[in-house]
Design a protein around this motif. Structure first.
Motif, PDB file in Angstrom:
ATOM      1  N   LEU A 151       0.823  -1.209   0.000  1.00 50.19           N
ATOM      2  CA  LEU A 151       0.000   0.000   0.000  1.00 50.19           C
ATOM      3  C   LEU A 151       0.856   1.258   0.000  1.00 50.19           C
ATOM      4  CD1 LEU A 151      -2.807   1.290   0.140  1.00 50.19           C
ATOM      5  CD2 LEU A 151      -2.630   1.177   2.630  1.00 50.19           C
ATOM      6  N   ILE A 152       1.935   1.257   0.771  1.00 47.06           N
ATOM      7  CA  ILE A 152       2.816   2.432   0.831  1.00 47.06           C
ATOM      8  C   ILE A 152       3.473   2.684  -0.518  1.00 47.06           C
ATOM      9  CG2 ILE A 152       4.945   3.319   1.841  1.00 47.06           C
ATOM     10  CD1 ILE A 152       4.064   1.997   4.463  1.00 47.06           C
ATOM     11  N   CYS A 153       3.947   1.634  -1.173  1.00 52.96           N
ATOM     12  CA  CYS A 153       4.587   1.799  -2.487  1.00 52.96           C
ATOM     13  C   CYS A 153       3.576   2.261  -3.525  1.00 52.96           C
ATOM     14  CB  CYS A 153       5.251   0.499  -2.921  1.00 52.96           C
ATOM     15  SG  CYS A 153       6.692   0.091  -1.926  1.00 52.96           S
ATOM     16  N   THR A 154       2.377   1.707  -3.477  1.00 53.10           N
ATOM     17  CA  THR A 154       1.334   2.127  -4.422  1.00 53.10           C
ATOM     18  C   THR A 154       0.962   3.589  -4.203  1.00 53.10           C
ATOM     19  OG1 THR A 154       0.462  -0.118  -4.443  1.00 53.10           O
ATOM     20  CG2 THR A 154      -0.978   1.619  -5.268  1.00 53.10           C
ATOM     21  N   MET A 155       0.823   3.978  -2.957  1.00 50.86           N
ATOM     22  CA  MET A 155       0.474   5.370  -2.663  1.00 50.86           C
ATOM     23  C   MET A 155       1.621   6.318  -3.015  1.00 50.86           C
ATOM     24  SD  MET A 155      -1.729   5.035   0.806  1.00 50.86           S
ATOM     25  CE  MET A 155      -2.254   6.719   0.800  1.00 50.86           C
ATOM     26  N   SER A 156       2.852   5.866  -2.863  1.00 47.09           N
ATOM     27  CA  SER A 156       3.998   6.704  -3.233  1.00 47.09           C
ATOM     28  C   SER A 156       4.018   6.946  -4.735  1.00 47.09           C
ATOM     29  CB  SER A 156       5.310   6.047  -2.800  1.00 47.09           C
ATOM     30  OG  SER A 156       5.359   5.937  -1.409  1.00 47.09           O
ATOM     31  N   ALA A 157       3.727   5.904  -5.501  1.00 46.55           N
ATOM     32  CA  ALA A 157       3.662   6.066  -6.956  1.00 46.55           C
ATOM     33  C   ALA A 157       2.496   6.970  -7.333  1.00 46.55           C
ATOM     34  CB  ALA A 157       3.527   4.713  -7.636  1.00 46.55           C
TER      35      ALA A 157
END
Length: 146
Positions: free
Chosen positions: A125-131
């Motif tokens: 979720l963190i990586c998706t939100m960062s992108a």
């Protein structure tokens, strides 16, 4: 055999660019509008370059450095993939609405990433939100076109 080379003389008083090239930095400081552009440049550049470091430190406070690096990589990928869209929007639409809508979406996405990290969200979720935070330009385009 020696060949004579023709060089462009920009030091003479007859050269049209001579009065546009500052002789030293003190003359540069007297150019109209210099201070305004200097202040804008100095305040905007560090913020852009510190985004990756801030994201790395934020994510590494609750996850591993590997996850933090992956989040920074996803953020950079999202920004790189959407940069051409930002260029097209700036070229086709007035600058202010584009920049203000991008700012609004970026702030909302940044707050969402901070909330997710502090709430203990998983790495995916963190990586998706960062992108998505850097892909804000896509949602910015919808705000500008509507």
């Amino acid at each position: 055999m020696s060949r004579s080379r023709t060089t462009l003389d920009t030091t003479g008083p007859d050269h049209p660019a001579q009065d546009r090239i500052p002789a030293d930095y003190q003359n540069l400081l007297r150019v109209p509008g210099f201070w305004r552009m200097a202040v804008i440049s100095m305040t905007s550049k560090p913020a852009a370059s510190m985004t990756s470091l801030s994201l790395l430190l934020l994510v590494s406070s609750s996850h591993s450095y590997g996850t933090a690096g992956l989040a920074v990589g996803c953020s950079t990928l999202g920004e790189g993939l959407t940069a051409p869209l930002r260029g097209r929007l700036i070229d086709r639409l007035p600058v202010r609405p584009v920049l203000f809508s991008c700012l609004a979406v970026h702030l909302a996405a940044t707050i969402a990433v901070i909330t997710a990290v502090q709430g203990g969200a998983d790495a995916t979720l963190i990586c998706t939100m960062s992108a998505a935070k850097e892909a804000r330009r896509l949602s910015c385009s919808f705000l500008c076109w509507s």
